[in-house]
Design a protein around this motif. Structure first.
Motif, PDB file in Angstrom:
ATOM      1  N   UNK A   1      10.206   2.308  -9.527  1.00  0.00           N
ATOM      2  CA  UNK A   1       9.625   0.981  -9.323  1.00  0.00           C
ATOM      3  C   UNK A   1      10.137   0.349  -8.038  1.00  0.00           C
ATOM      4  N   UNK A   2       9.230  -0.114  -7.200  1.00  0.00           N
ATOM      5  CA  UNK A   2       9.592  -0.825  -5.976  1.00  0.00           C
ATOM      6  C   UNK A   2       9.420  -2.315  -6.193  1.00  0.00           C
TER       7      UNK A   2
ATOM      8  N   UNK B   1      13.651   5.559   0.304  1.00  0.00           N
ATOM      9  CA  UNK B   1      15.089   5.512   0.017  1.00  0.00           C
ATOM     10  C   UNK B   1      15.412   6.663  -0.919  1.00  0.00           C
ATOM     11  N   UNK B   2      16.172   7.646  -0.447  1.00  0.00           N
ATOM     12  CA  UNK B   2      16.502   8.817  -1.249  1.00  0.00           C
ATOM     13  C   UNK B   2      17.608   8.492  -2.247  1.00  0.00           C
ATOM     14  N   UNK B   3      17.533   9.120  -3.416  1.00  0.00           N
ATOM     15  CA  UNK B   3      18.618   9.015  -4.387  1.00  0.00           C
ATOM     16  C   UNK B   3      18.497   7.896  -5.391  1.00  0.00           C
ATOM     17  N   UNK B   4      17.520   6.995  -5.220  1.00  0.00           N
ATOM     18  CA  UNK B   4      17.349   5.916  -6.197  1.00  0.00           C
ATOM     19  C   UNK B   4      16.655   6.495  -7.432  1.00  0.00           C
TER      20      UNK B   4
ATOM     21  N   UNK C   1       0.810  -1.216   0.000  1.00  0.00           N
ATOM     22  CA  UNK C   1       0.000   0.000   0.000  1.00  0.00           C
ATOM     23  C   UNK C   1       0.845   1.269   0.000  1.00  0.00           C
ATOM     24  N   UNK C   2       2.175   1.124   0.106  1.00  0.00           N
ATOM     25  CA  UNK C   2       3.036   2.307   0.115  1.00  0.00           C
ATOM     26  C   UNK C   2       2.956   3.103   1.387  1.00  0.00           C
ATOM     27  N   UNK C   3       2.678   2.426   2.491  1.00  0.00           N
ATOM     28  CA  UNK C   3       2.570   3.109   3.773  1.00  0.00           C
ATOM     29  C   UNK C   3       3.897   3.671   4.253  1.00  0.00           C
ATOM     30  N   UNK C   4       3.846   4.421   5.348  1.00  0.00           N
ATOM     31  CA  UNK C   4       5.034   5.098   5.878  1.00  0.00           C
ATOM     32  C   UNK C   4       5.914   4.196   6.739  1.00  0.00           C
ATOM     33  N   UNK C   5       5.445   3.010   7.035  1.00  0.00           N
ATOM     34  CA  UNK C   5       6.187   2.122   7.955  1.00  0.00           C
ATOM     35  C   UNK C   5       7.637   1.904   7.522  1.00  0.00           C
ATOM     36  N   UNK C   6       7.871   1.750   6.222  1.00  0.00           N
ATOM     37  CA  UNK C   6       9.206   1.398   5.736  1.00  0.00           C
ATOM     38  C   UNK C   6       9.980   2.613   5.217  1.00  0.00           C
TER      39      UNK C   6
END
Length: 209
Positions: A198-199, A191-194, A183-188
Motif C-alpha cells: 500500500x502506498x 522503495x525496495x524492502x518495504x 498513476x504509479x509512474x516511474x518519476x518517483x
C-alpha cells in the motif's frame, strides 16, 4: 565578616544590581584555579554574580606556555547536563571529543559549541607538540525541559507552494506530480524492502488542475 552578612551579599540566579530603579555595571573579580594542568581565572559563577543573562560560567584559561615534558592541558572525561559549552580558542589548539562521537580540533579564532541536555560527557586535550594555550570557556544555561530549533535564511524572492508532500512553484507543477504519483509512474521510483504494497495517497487537489 559574619556568615549572615556574607549570605546577604550573595547573588541570586535571578537578580541584577539595581539602584534607584536603574541597572548597574558590576565588577566581578576573578579567582585563580587550575583545570587540566593549566592556570585559569574563573569569573562566573561567583558569590557576587551567578548569571549574566543565560551565561552561567566563565573561565579564562592561560595564556600558558608548556615547557619540557609537559603534556599541556589534559581534561579527562567529565559530564554536563542542562547547558551549552562555548569554547573559544585564542592561541593554541585543543582536541574536543564527546560521548556522541563528535571529534573536533578547535583552532585559534574558532568556537566549539556543545549542547548537553539530559546528559553528555567530553574530554579536552592540548595537541601534541603545541607549546601554548589561551582560551575562554563559557556555559549557557538552557531553559528547563526545553528544545529549541532556530532556523533562518535569505528569502527566496519567488513564490513557493506547498501541498501534501509536494513543494513547487506553480499549481500546475504540483498537480502534475500528484497525477504521476497516483498513476504509479516511474518519476518517483520504487522503495525496495518495504513489506507492504500500500502506498500513501494524497487528498484531492484543492483547486482544479
Amino acid at each position: 565578616m559574619s556568615n549572615q552578612i556574607k549570605d546577604a551579599m550573595a547573588s541570586s540566579s535571578l537578580d541584577c544590581p539595581v539602584v534607584e530603579g536603574r541597572r548597574q555595571v558590576q565588577h566581578v573579580p576573578a579567582r585563580a584555579a587550575e583545570v587540566g594542568g593549566i592556570p585559569i581565572h574563573r569569573v562566573l559563577p561567583s558569590r557576587q554574580r551567578r548569571l549574566v543573562g543565560a551565561w552561567c560560567f566563565l573561565d579564562h584559561a592561560g595564556p600558558a606556555v608548556f615547557k619540557g615534558d609537559s603534556r599541556g592541558m589534559q581534561v579527562g572525561p567529565h559530564p554536563h547536563i542542562g547547558l551549552q559549552t562555548f569554547t573559544w580558542m585564542i592561541t593554541g589548539e585543543v582536541l574536543h571529543r564527546d560521548s556522541l562521537g563528535s571529534e573536533q580540533v578547535i583552532r585559534p579564532g574558532q568556537v566549539n559549541l556543545m549542547t548537553a541536555g539530559r546528559g553528555i560527557s567530553h574530554t579536552e586535550q592540548s595537541l601534541p607538540d603545541d607549546p601554548q594555550l589561551h582560551a575562554a570557556q563559557l556555559w549557557i544555561a538552557l531553559p528547563a525541559g526545553a528544545r529549541v530549533l532556530l532556523i533562518g535564511g535569505e528569502p527566496l524572492g519567488e513564490e513557493v507552494l506547498i501541498w501534501w508532500n509536494f513543494v513547487g512553484h506553480s499549481k500546475a507543477e504540483i498537480a502534475e506530480a500528484q497525477r504521476e504519483w497516483e498513476a504509479g509512474g516511474e518519476r518517483f521510483g520504487r522503495v525496495a524492502g518495504f513489506r507492504f504494497e500500500e502506498r500513501l495517497m494524497p487528498p484531492p487537489l484543492p483547486w482544479k488542475g
